[in-house]
Design an enzyme around this catalytic site. Sequence first.
Site, mmCIF file in Angstrom:
data_model
loop_
_atom_site.group_PDB
_atom_site.id
_atom_site.type_symbol
_atom_site.label_atom_id
_atom_site.label_comp_id
_atom_site.label_asym_id
_atom_site.label_seq_id
_atom_site.Cartn_x
_atom_site.Cartn_y
_atom_site.Cartn_z
ATOM 1 N N ASP A 229 0.800 -1.291 0.017
ATOM 2 C CA ASP A 229 0.081 -0.135 -0.135
ATOM 3 C C ASP A 229 0.904 1.180 -0.057
ATOM 4 O O ASP A 229 2.073 1.313 0.663
ATOM 5 C CB ASP A 229 -0.814 0.040 1.429
ATOM 6 C CG ASP A 229 -1.904 1.224 1.444
ATOM 7 O OD1 ASP A 229 -2.985 0.957 0.711
ATOM 8 O OD2 ASP A 229 -1.629 1.929 2.215
ATOM 9 N N GLU A 302 1.512 -0.237 -4.988
ATOM 10 C CA GLU A 302 0.678 0.608 -5.248
ATOM 11 C C GLU A 302 1.363 1.964 -5.573
ATOM 12 O O GLU A 302 1.796 2.666 -4.478
ATOM 13 C CB GLU A 302 -0.559 0.810 -4.251
ATOM 14 C CG GLU A 302 -1.528 1.851 -4.598
ATOM 15 C CD GLU A 302 -2.283 2.266 -3.566
ATOM 16 O OE1 GLU A 302 -1.716 2.628 -2.527
ATOM 17 O OE2 GLU A 302 -3.362 3.177 -3.623
HETATM 18 C C1 GLC Z 1 -4.130 3.348 -0.536
HETATM 19 C C2 GLC Z 1 -5.454 2.505 -0.315
HETATM 20 C C3 GLC Z 1 -6.658 3.371 0.310
HETATM 21 C C4 GLC Z 1 -6.226 4.042 1.408
HETATM 22 C C5 GLC Z 1 -4.864 4.634 1.415
HETATM 23 C C6 GLC Z 1 -4.112 4.713 2.992
HETATM 24 O O1 GLC Z 1 -4.206 4.292 -1.659
HETATM 25 O O2 GLC Z 1 -5.530 1.739 -1.489
HETATM 26 O O3 GLC Z 1 -7.790 2.949 0.409
HETATM 27 O O4 GLC Z 1 -7.012 5.059 1.879
HETATM 28 O O5 GLC Z 1 -3.795 3.781 0.764
HETATM 29 O O6 GLC Z 1 -3.691 3.494 3.386
#
Ligand code: GLC
Length: 602
Positions: A229, A302
């Site tokens: 993440d 991500e």
């Molecule tokens: C990422 C997740 C999102 C979350 C953020 C903070 O972008 O996909 O849903 O709010 O991280 O953890």
Amino acid sequence: MYWRLLLLTSLVTVVSTVRLRSDQPTKDWWEHAGFYQIYPRSFKDSDQDGIGDLNGITEKLPYLKDIGMRGFWLSPMYKSPMADFGYDISDFRDIQPEYVTMDNFRRQVAEAKRLGLKVILDYVPNHSSDEHEWFLKSAQRVAGYEDYYVWRDGKPNPDDPSKPLPPNNWLSGFRGSAWQWNDERKQFYYHLFTAKQPDLNFRNPKVVEEMKEILRFWLDLGVDGFRIDSVGCMFEVLPDENGDFPDEPLSGTTQDVEDFAYLEHIYTIDRPGNVEMVYEWRKLLENYRKEHGGDTRILMTESWSSLDIIKPYFRDIRGNEGAQMPFNFRLITELNATSTAYHFKNVIDSWMAIVDENHTANWVLGNHDRSRVGTRFGERRIDGMAMVELTLPGVSVTYQGDEIGMTDVDITWEQTVDPAGCNEGRENYAAKSRDPVRTPFQWDDSSLAGFTSGTNTWLPVGPNYLQVNVKVESSNPKSHLNIFKALMELRESDTFLYGDWRTIAFNEQVFVIVRDLPSSSTYITVVNLGNSVQIINGSQLVKYIPKALSYAIVDGLSSHNIGDSVNTGSIKLQPYEAFVLEAKRPADRMVRAVICDRWLNF
Ligand code: GLC
Ligand code: MG
């Protein structure tokens, strides 16, 4: 452009060797996998509280198998006060009580293994919950924990000396200052997301080690990899000699001083350190495999940044390997209902340009943070978009519900729970809230869409559930679900596993993907993105193409049937029509298809 023709023809002659299946390089399990993203809160409720849970997921794993998935990634199911619905973790080694117990998780992993499904967990290294034991200790300055988070003194407040000002101008992605005052410690802490998600301090080797231990903990429980993440947010700039962080410059794109876009995030996002951390985690996974055996464990990362930032997540110039799957979000961020075929070609080709022959492409069409495919591209384009995603080479990632064509659900201000929406206030919440894409999965046409047998759900069920659900769609051969399944099956064939690929913008409106393998059929995905009838000549797409092609897959509203034949010289597309055509190769013509490059006016 004559030289191009010459060059291409000679290249084609050089590579025209017949390759049999046994000659194909073997692929690792993940390299041609379809992955499914499960948002645990919204997939299936097993205990009538209106909130999805682990047993609900386990019960539905055969469905994932049935739609051709090889694995799934789970949004966080860890213990959490749910300020950001699981992305605020108060115990990285435990399960959220609403999702039930660790035993339920063990059973889920066992059941997944029995079905041949790989389990990928969401790993959230950037921050914890402010209710995490580490944070409580850090706030109390317990020895050893002082530097687990990013703490700074405030700036003197000339108006009210008792209320110090934030250390600098950094902003939270969820609106307002990224600095929160902590009365116990009498300092501010940095939080890129909500104030209940303090950023961990990755400059502290103890934090790095703790987070590695967490990877090992879940590997020991049998998981097959991690989705990392917010990977680009772990390292902030190094402070100056006084310990101060510099202000970020104004972006000039908005006047709203509280909006994240107000600043250019040159000191907080995509800093050196993030990619290197991923290399270390990759090594950890490789070593784990050496010690414990088993299949390759994988990493997905991500990052929503530009391609030059994404590329090193695959590997750096020194040969450090990173994530097998730096998520490719380009189909989400760069394309929408107004995009032309030229845009499609550009977006796909530019991504493929960063994937070298030792790495694998991946395609993400949706997730729990962005508007759904059917809403972004329009419902009429749902099947066409599935064809694009699933006939391109490499790995596909499908967000739960996109395979049945779920669309964003209107959520009122009163029903809004996502902090990204709540923090915007009643007037503006709809622009930022992610609740519309997180509504309960639509299993059938019974009350509450078969998501729960209770009487309420944590977010409302989409009003289209009577038509858009697994049960109803299963019995309709032309449903989104059955077209999706047919595509998932087709992509297991040699041409899709091993074949060349080429994208063609036939004109503004008709987008084409050609997949070709000399020893097998050639497949041509044709998508009419617009609302007028189009007629195309197939021999302008692929030379030496047979005079007739057959429909391998057709979209739900198409009047054609699978197996019907079409005259190659005149392929007619109704508005928004999309199909995959098959060119069967005569046994004596095992030459590589010569794909015409219409985009370059060849
Ligand atoms: C990422 C997740 C999102 C979350 C953020 C903070 O972008 O996909 O849903 O709010 O991280 O953890
Ligand atoms: Mg439940």
